[in-house]
Every structure is written in structure tokens, then in C-alpha cells.
Design a protein around this motif. Structure first.
Motif, PDB file in Angstrom:
ATOM      1  N   TRP A 143       0.833  -1.209   0.000  1.00 11.94           N
ATOM      2  CA  TRP A 143       0.000   0.000   0.000  1.00 11.94           C
ATOM      3  C   TRP A 143       0.869   1.261   0.000  1.00 11.94           C
ATOM      4  CZ3 TRP A 143      -5.337   0.401  -0.416  1.00 11.94           C
ATOM      5  CH2 TRP A 143      -6.040  -0.818  -0.406  1.00 11.94           C
ATOM      6  N   ALA A 144       1.942   1.211   0.736  1.00  6.43           N
ATOM      7  CA  ALA A 144       2.810   2.385   0.827  1.00  6.43           C
ATOM      8  C   ALA A 144       3.459   2.683  -0.526  1.00  6.43           C
ATOM      9  CB  ALA A 144       3.871   2.167   1.897  1.00  6.43           C
ATOM     10  N   ALA A 147       1.105   4.050  -3.025  1.00  8.31           N
ATOM     11  CA  ALA A 147       0.864   5.467  -2.763  1.00  8.31           C
ATOM     12  C   ALA A 147       1.978   6.322  -3.346  1.00  8.31           C
ATOM     13  CB  ALA A 147       0.760   5.706  -1.259  1.00  8.31           C
ATOM     14  N   VAL A 148       3.188   5.858  -3.164  1.00  6.37           N
ATOM     15  CA  VAL A 148       4.339   6.618  -3.655  1.00  6.37           C
ATOM     16  C   VAL A 148       4.253   6.799  -5.166  1.00  6.37           C
ATOM     17  CG1 VAL A 148       6.852   6.585  -3.963  1.00  6.37           C
ATOM     18  CG2 VAL A 148       5.841   5.944  -1.756  1.00  6.37           C
ATOM     19  N   MET A 156       1.543   9.283  -6.082  1.00  6.61           N
ATOM     20  CA  MET A 156       1.830  10.678  -5.739  1.00  6.61           C
ATOM     21  C   MET A 156       2.896  11.272  -6.655  1.00  6.61           C
ATOM     22  SD  MET A 156       1.025  13.189  -3.665  1.00  6.61           S
ATOM     23  CE  MET A 156       0.377  12.739  -2.041  1.00  6.61           C
ATOM     24  N   PHE A 178      14.521   5.783  -2.994  1.00 10.54           N
ATOM     25  CA  PHE A 178      13.604   5.709  -1.854  1.00 10.54           C
ATOM     26  C   PHE A 178      13.031   4.304  -1.736  1.00 10.54           C
ATOM     27  CE2 PHE A 178       9.396   5.789  -0.009  1.00 10.54           C
ATOM     28  CZ  PHE A 178       9.479   6.681   1.055  1.00 10.54           C
ATOM     29  N   LEU A 231       6.613  10.234   1.482  1.00  9.08           N
ATOM     30  CA  LEU A 231       6.101   9.924   2.819  1.00  9.08           C
ATOM     31  C   LEU A 231       4.712  10.516   3.044  1.00  9.08           C
ATOM     32  CD1 LEU A 231       9.320  10.180   5.013  1.00  9.08           C
ATOM     33  CD2 LEU A 231       8.155   8.143   4.127  1.00  9.08           C
ATOM     34  N   MET A 232       4.489  11.673   2.458  1.00 10.63           N
ATOM     35  CA  MET A 232       3.158  12.274   2.549  1.00 10.63           C
ATOM     36  C   MET A 232       2.128  11.326   1.927  1.00 10.63           C
ATOM     37  SD  MET A 232       2.145  16.065   1.238  1.00 10.63           S
ATOM     38  CE  MET A 232       2.557  15.790  -0.484  1.00 10.63           C
ATOM     39  N   ALA A 233       2.496  10.754   0.799  1.00 11.76           N
ATOM     40  CA  ALA A 233       1.617   9.811   0.112  1.00 11.76           C
ATOM     41  C   ALA A 233       1.325   8.605   1.000  1.00 11.76           C
ATOM     42  CB  ALA A 233       2.262   9.355  -1.187  1.00 11.76           C
ATOM     43  N   VAL A 234       2.374   8.117   1.650  1.00 11.08           N
ATOM     44  CA  VAL A 234       2.217   6.941   2.496  1.00 11.08           C
ATOM     45  C   VAL A 234       1.212   7.216   3.613  1.00 11.08           C
ATOM     46  CG1 VAL A 234       3.387   5.426   4.143  1.00 11.08           C
ATOM     47  CG2 VAL A 234       4.502   6.026   1.977  1.00 11.08           C
ATOM     48  N   GLU A 236      -1.164   9.383   3.743  1.00  9.06           N
ATOM     49  CA  GLU A 236      -2.512   9.555   3.222  1.00  9.06           C
ATOM     50  C   GLU A 236      -3.144   8.195   2.877  1.00  9.06           C
ATOM     51  OE1 GLU A 236      -3.067  11.370  -0.637  1.00  9.06           O
ATOM     52  OE2 GLU A 236      -4.196  13.014   0.299  1.00  9.06           O
ATOM     53  N   MET A 237      -2.335   7.353   2.227  1.00  7.19           N
ATOM     54  CA  MET A 237      -2.872   6.064   1.796  1.00  7.19           C
ATOM     55  C   MET A 237      -3.194   5.163   2.983  1.00  7.19           C
ATOM     56  SD  MET A 237      -3.727   4.242  -0.890  1.00  7.19           S
ATOM     57  CE  MET A 237      -2.879   4.617  -2.435  1.00  7.19           C
TER      58      MET A 237
END
Lengths: 222, 222, 222, 222
Positions: free
Chosen positions: A169-170, A173-174, A177, A202, B171-174, B176-177
DNA sequence: AATGAATGAGAGTTCATTCAT
DNA sequence: TATGAATGAACTCTCATTCAT
């Protein structure tokens, strides 16, 4: 035979009847393509059946010959795009010799798809209210496949041991984004190479792989 | 990149007029609260001025005394919620003794805010079309602050060297998700502890920090 | 007053063309049966050609091979049902040894038809606007025949002297209303016996006949 | 306060709020009058909100400020007309010195109402599908009151003993049918006197009253 | 400071009908 | 004899907004 008569008319393909002749198939596809553009550019609510049919070059009524309604095309579009990204990513990452390479290829495929089909991202964002069901379906489908791949890689010792679900999931998301920020916002055809490299760095760290980042930057990649 | 936004919605035309007596202030706040609920539950387009005023207990006309229109409240709401998450996160992470602890506190603050204000997430998703300007403003504001904090931590040697911008967006994306998946979808008040731990483990790795801290807090579980 | 109506719907334009082969006859009948169900359950306006053809298992276009349009089938259906009730009633009442017995048999036949073909009543109610011409035709046809029978019975001294026309319209109304109330509303297969007896008692009085017959049949109940 | 937000907007008077100022009352009444004419002349389905608002001289949107929708006005109209005939009939028949006279006065009142408000009859016929609920409500309301009056008259010995329920439904039917035939079909202002007399003679017989019909025909009334 | 009333453009959808095949 | 495909006018209903009071 004595079942109640439904109040709704010809159920616009909800019945399985009439397998759709070649002419119908073409019209239907034209409508679906038009829908991708209209939903992608305008969002669910500002999109209108009128705009879709106009772009497709058919009368408004024709739309309802092929789709149950606005929401129905929307869902079909989500399903279609979702299937296609997943396919593109899985084909691409399948070429990788190890997980890290697979990640890079997968991300690249995803970015490429995002650039070619901005509607995917936009339609997903709209699905929050337009069709929560499809929203879940889409994310879960990707996350599940992703987690599976991570589990296998972990078992092969290619990445650190970590919960595959959260990791999936992480990372999903990355990708989303970064794609939003550097492709859609910048209206670019691709993520700039250095951003891609940094993103992959990353990812490498997050997977516990001591990627030798220098090499990636300078090698003959693609 | 983070250009200032006037917060007062008040019809751009009647600019500085009448500084709003105590009764007006109250009515205005009632409307804004109603807007948070309505936009949060219904999304931008299914929300209607009528529903907002009904929930606020005022006549429809009153709405236009305080806001320029539907889009105006929406933008004010985004600005308001955005400011408040940022504040909550910065206060929380400021308590951390090192970057990793700051991260955990920041994520927790974010998740708490998400649970208390689901409208934030939903309003942001809708902003894609309802107000792209505010969408950018929100994400950039967070990312900028985040990147700054990462840069400082990196300089202090608390985290590995890595591009702070990409890292911040990732990390912001993480956050949020994970919030979407484990708070909003599950209608939970908080991210389950083990998911939180795994998320922080992911973050720790991504920041190049040996991920021991979870153990410190909760014994040897996950 | 009872001007003749051409029964064949077949598009007025293509008048005498092709006498309809055996296959065509069957398709046509299937459509007419479907129309009875659809009009009966849905009413004129909620009925649609699409529903009729779906139920008949043919394509929409086929419908127009056999009927001039929606209104045309409707009128043909009215004519058909109207003819059939009249026939059923006249056959039944013909068995009566006196007028009173004839009345009872006629009413019973009418109620039976109503139970078996609820569409009759419903289609008549819809005809008010869907086809006033047919509405008049139907009622007048029945009333005329009824009045004639009353006149004859009166001449034979079986019933009191009274205006046969008014009496005919009045009794026709009674039958329709009782059928609506105790068959259609109750979704019953027949009017309950005691209601039938009381109805016939009403009819007997209205015709100026001492109402003994109920007792003959069922002992001293109603 | 935390109950789910309804998806529908301002509930068009389903909420009790705002008691409707004098201006609103007037507009609403104009719409209801227009609805009577439009429904009466065109029937439920060919009537359209557009036609109603046009006749009322207001914008289409205004309609929905006062009524929940097409069906809602329809039902309000049925209720309104139904209440008004019942009132007219009960006032009129209350003047009768015996049941027979009451019957005549009641029938006359009903015929007068039918002539002045053809919409009543038409709207009732349409209600079969447009609003079965209201259809039942209307007929049952009349029949119940009617039966009560008959029961009382029977107790007073003014009419023969007979089931009041069946008698009520039967006589109601008679009135409706005669009104349809001699007022609406003939577009007359009243039932011709001789038809009225014959109808009342029928009623008298049906009620078991030996009416001296000669007197009614020649006496100085109307 | 607040409101009741009205608006009209535009949305999604239905459906009787036509027509080439 | 039958049909799949297409049509477009008409429908009901929603809603952001205005304005006189």
C-alpha cells in the motif's frame, strides 16, 4: 413466466441478449473512448452524457443503448483502465531480473500509463464518491498483486523482511503521488530522470536493499 | 510556490466592509461547520448550498451574506482544514527527540486528524476538479515543510542522505494512503497498532534508519 | 351509435397487404398477449413497446410489422377484450330461465372474466385518455345490448317497467365497481359469495323483482 | 445531530419549516389550480410540470419549491377534490327530510360538482396507476360515509333492510357512471332532468322505497 | 443581519418510431 | 419475416444564485 414485470425498460445490456453486431461494437467503443476523455478532463460531475455522445458523434439516446447510465460507463471505464495499468505493470516488472529491477520497470510502466491515460488517476480520485465500490476494487486489486510479488521476493531473499501488505500500500501510494506531482501537474510525458532515480532510491531503501545508487544513475539503463 | 491565500471568503466585491459583529461571526462559523460535514459526507458535487444552510439552520439567502458562493466555502474549508492538520502535525512532531520519533508522532497526529476530520481527505480528493489551485496549495505546503524538516534531520545526521523533496512527497503519500485504507475504509478511530508499527518500520527503512524503535515501545511483536 | 370498428391493427397504410402466413399469425398473437399483460400491469403510459416486445421475445422492430404503433395495439386490445367479455356474458346469461337468473349468471360471468383478465378493467380506465373513442365504443356496446335484454324482459313482465337505458348504464356501473372492489383490490379469484348475494339482491330490487332467489340457493343467510 | 445526511436537497415542504408567507400561498394556489386544469384535460401522463407552470405563469423551478414532484401535486389534487365533493354532497344531502330526498340532493350535488370539476372524474380514473393509494382512499372514504348514512336510514325505517356496504358501493358506481355518460361525454352542465328522474327512480327501487315516481316527474322542483 | 421567493439553465434518462439489412 | 441500431424530442427534477424586503 408470471414474475412481476420490471418497471424499467430495456435494461441496457443488463440482460445478456443480443451479442452486439460489429456495428454496435464499434459505436460502443467510440462511446467508451469519449467517456475516457470527458471524465478525464472534466471529472465525474462536470462530465455529462451529452458531452460524451457529442464527442462520440452519436445522438444522446444512443448512449443508453449501450450503457445503463452515467455511473455505469464510469464504472466500466474504471474497470477497464484499472485492468490495463495492472497488465502493463505486470508485463513490465516481469522483465526484471531481481525485485529492485522489477520495481523500477513497474514504476516506469505505471508512469508511462499515467502520462498516456491521465484519466486513470482522475477517475480514481472521483471514484471516492462516484463509485466507492470501484475505488476499493481498484486499489485492493493492485495492492494484493503487489504484496504477493513482495512476499515472493522476500522469500527469495531479494528484499528485507517486512510486512508485504503495508509495504504494498505504501509503495502504491508513492507511485501515485510522484506521478501526480511530476507528470500530471507538470503535464509532462514522463517523470524527469533524476526524480525517477531518487524515487527508486527511496524504494530501494524502503525495501531494505542497499542499492548502489551511483550505478543506476550512470549505467546504460532504459 | 506557497503563495498566501486570503482566508476570508466574504464576497470579493464587498471587500473590507463591516468587520462582522459577534452574531455574524457565529452564523458564519455555523455555516463553515455545516459545510465540513456536508462536503465530507457528500462530496463537492452532491453537496448543495441548500443542505449546508439547512444543517446550519439558516435560510439559503444567508449563505451569500458570508460566502461568495459554493466554491468559495469549499476553498475556505480546504484552507482551514489544511492549516489545522499542518498545525497538529507540526506541534506533535516537535515533541520528538530525534527525526524518527518525530515521524511517528507526526504520523500519529495525522491519523488522529484524519479520524476526527474525514472531510479533509475527502475534500482533497474532490479538489482535483473543484479547486485544483487549493489542491496544489495544500500538498505543496505540507511537502515543503516536510522537506525542510528532513533536510535539517539529514544535516544533523539523524537520517540517511537522500533527496528531501522526493522523500517528503513519498512519505506524505504513504500517510494519506494508510489513513485512507485503515481509518476511513474501516471507519476506525485509529490505525491498528500493528499497522502503525509496520508503517513506521517502512518509514524508518526509507529514511535509512535502523528500525529498532517499535520494539522500545511495545516489546518484540512486529 | 355502435359504429363498427376494424379490428385488424395492421398499419392503415399497408391496408390489405399479405394475408399473414401461419408464422406471422403466431408472432402477432404473441405480441397481443404480451400487450395484455404489459398494459394490464403497467397502464398505458408506463407500458412501452420495448417491454411488450421483450415479453413476446421479438425485436422491437418486429412490433411495427404487425401494429401501426402503441396506440394501435392498445385499441386492438380493448376491442378484443371487450368482445370477449360481451361474448362470455351473453353466453352465460342466455342460460337463465328468467331475467333475474340471467342477471346472476351474467354478473358471475363478468366477475369471472374480470378475475382472469384484470387487464380489461385497467385498460378501460386508461382508455379515458389513451383512446376515448374505444372507451365510448366499449361502454355503449355493452349498455346497448344490456338495455335490449331489459326491454325484452320488461315486455315479458319479468321485471318492473323502467327506463332500460338508464337501468343498463347503472347496472353496468355496479358490476364494474363491485368487481374492482372485491376482485381486483383484494386480488381475489372471485367475489365472495355473500357479497355476490347482496349484489344480486340489490339488482333484484333495482329491477323491481322480489328478491327471493338468494335464499333458494343458499338457505337463510344474506 | 449526527444522523445521516439525506441525499435529497431541500425537501420541498416535506419538512415543516417556513409556514409560507402570503406570497407563497398565492403562488402555490395558482399552481394547484393550473394542475387541476392540466391533469383534467390531459390526464396524468400527458400532463407535464412544464405545462402546469406555464399555465400558472411561473418558472419550472418554482414548482418544486411548493411540491415534491409531479406525483405529489397529483395526490394533493386528488385529496383536495375528493374532500370537496364529499363536503358538497354531505351538505346537500343533509337538507333532505328523508333518505330518498337526501339521495336526490346528494346526487344532484355530485353531478353539479362533476360538471364544475371534470378533473375529479378524470383524475380518479388516472389514479388507478398514478396513485392507487389515493384511489382507494377516495372511494373508501365516500363509500364509508355513504354506508353510514344508509345504515341510519335503515334503522329509521326509511329504506329497506339491505347490506349498507354493498349498497353504498353500488350507488356510488351509479352516480359516477351517469355523470360520466350524461355530463362529461355530452359536455353538459347538468344531467338532463328526465335522466335524473329515471336515475332517482332506479335508486328508489334499489333502496326498496316505493317512490311515487309520477310526482317527482311533474312536481315543481328541477 | 437575515430571509422567503423565484429563477432558468442544464442534468440524466426514456421511448415511440424509423430504416437498412 | 424479422431485426439491430440509431434517433431526438420530451420528460422530471436539481441547484447555484439573485433580489426585494
Amino acid at each position: 413466466m408470471t414474475r412481476q414485470l420490471s418497471t424499467r425498460g430495456r435494461d441496457a445490456r443488463s440482460n445478456v441478449s443480443s451479442p452486439l453486431g460489429p456495428k454496435g461494437v464499434k459505436t460502443r467503443q467510440r462511446l467508451l473512448n469519449a467517456a475516457e476523455r470527458v471524465f478525464g478532463e472534466l471529472g465525474y460531475h462536470d462530465a455529462s452524457v451529452a458531452k460524451i455522445t457529442e464527442l462520440a458523434g452519436v445522438a444522446q439516446g444512443t448512449f443508453y443503448v449501450y450503457f445503463g447510465g452515467k455511473q455505469a460507463v464510469f464504472e466500466e471505464l474504471v474497470a477497464d483502465l484499472s485492468r490495463r495499468v495492472r497488465h502493463a505493470m505486470s508485463v513490465a516488472s516481469g522483465q526484471g531480473r531481481d525485485r529492485l529491477e522489477a520495481e523500477r520497470l513497474g514504476f516506469q510502466a505505471f508512469f508511462r500509463f499515467t502520462a498516456e491515460h491521465p484519466a486513470l488517476y482522475r477517475v480514481i480520485r472521483q471514484a471516492e464518491f462516484a463509485s466507492p465500490r470501484m475505488l476499493h476494487w481498484h486499489y485492493e486489486h493492485i495492492a494484493d498483486g503487489y504484496a504477493e510479488a513482495l512476499r515472493a521476493a522476500s522469500a527469495r531473499g531479494e528484499i528485507a523482511e517486512a510486512d508485504p501488505e503495508v509495504t504494498a500500500w505504501a509503495l502504491m501510494a508513492v507511485g501515485e503521488m510522484i506521478g501526480m506531482r511530476w507528470i500530471l501537474w507538470d503535464e509532462a510525458k514522463a517523470v524527469p530522470p533524476e526524480i525517477l532515480d531518487r524515487t527508486m532510491a527511496f524504494v530501494a531503501r524502503a525495501l531494505g536493499v542497499a542499492a548502489a545508487p551511483a550505478r543506476e544513475r550512470e549505467g546504460p539503463n532504459g
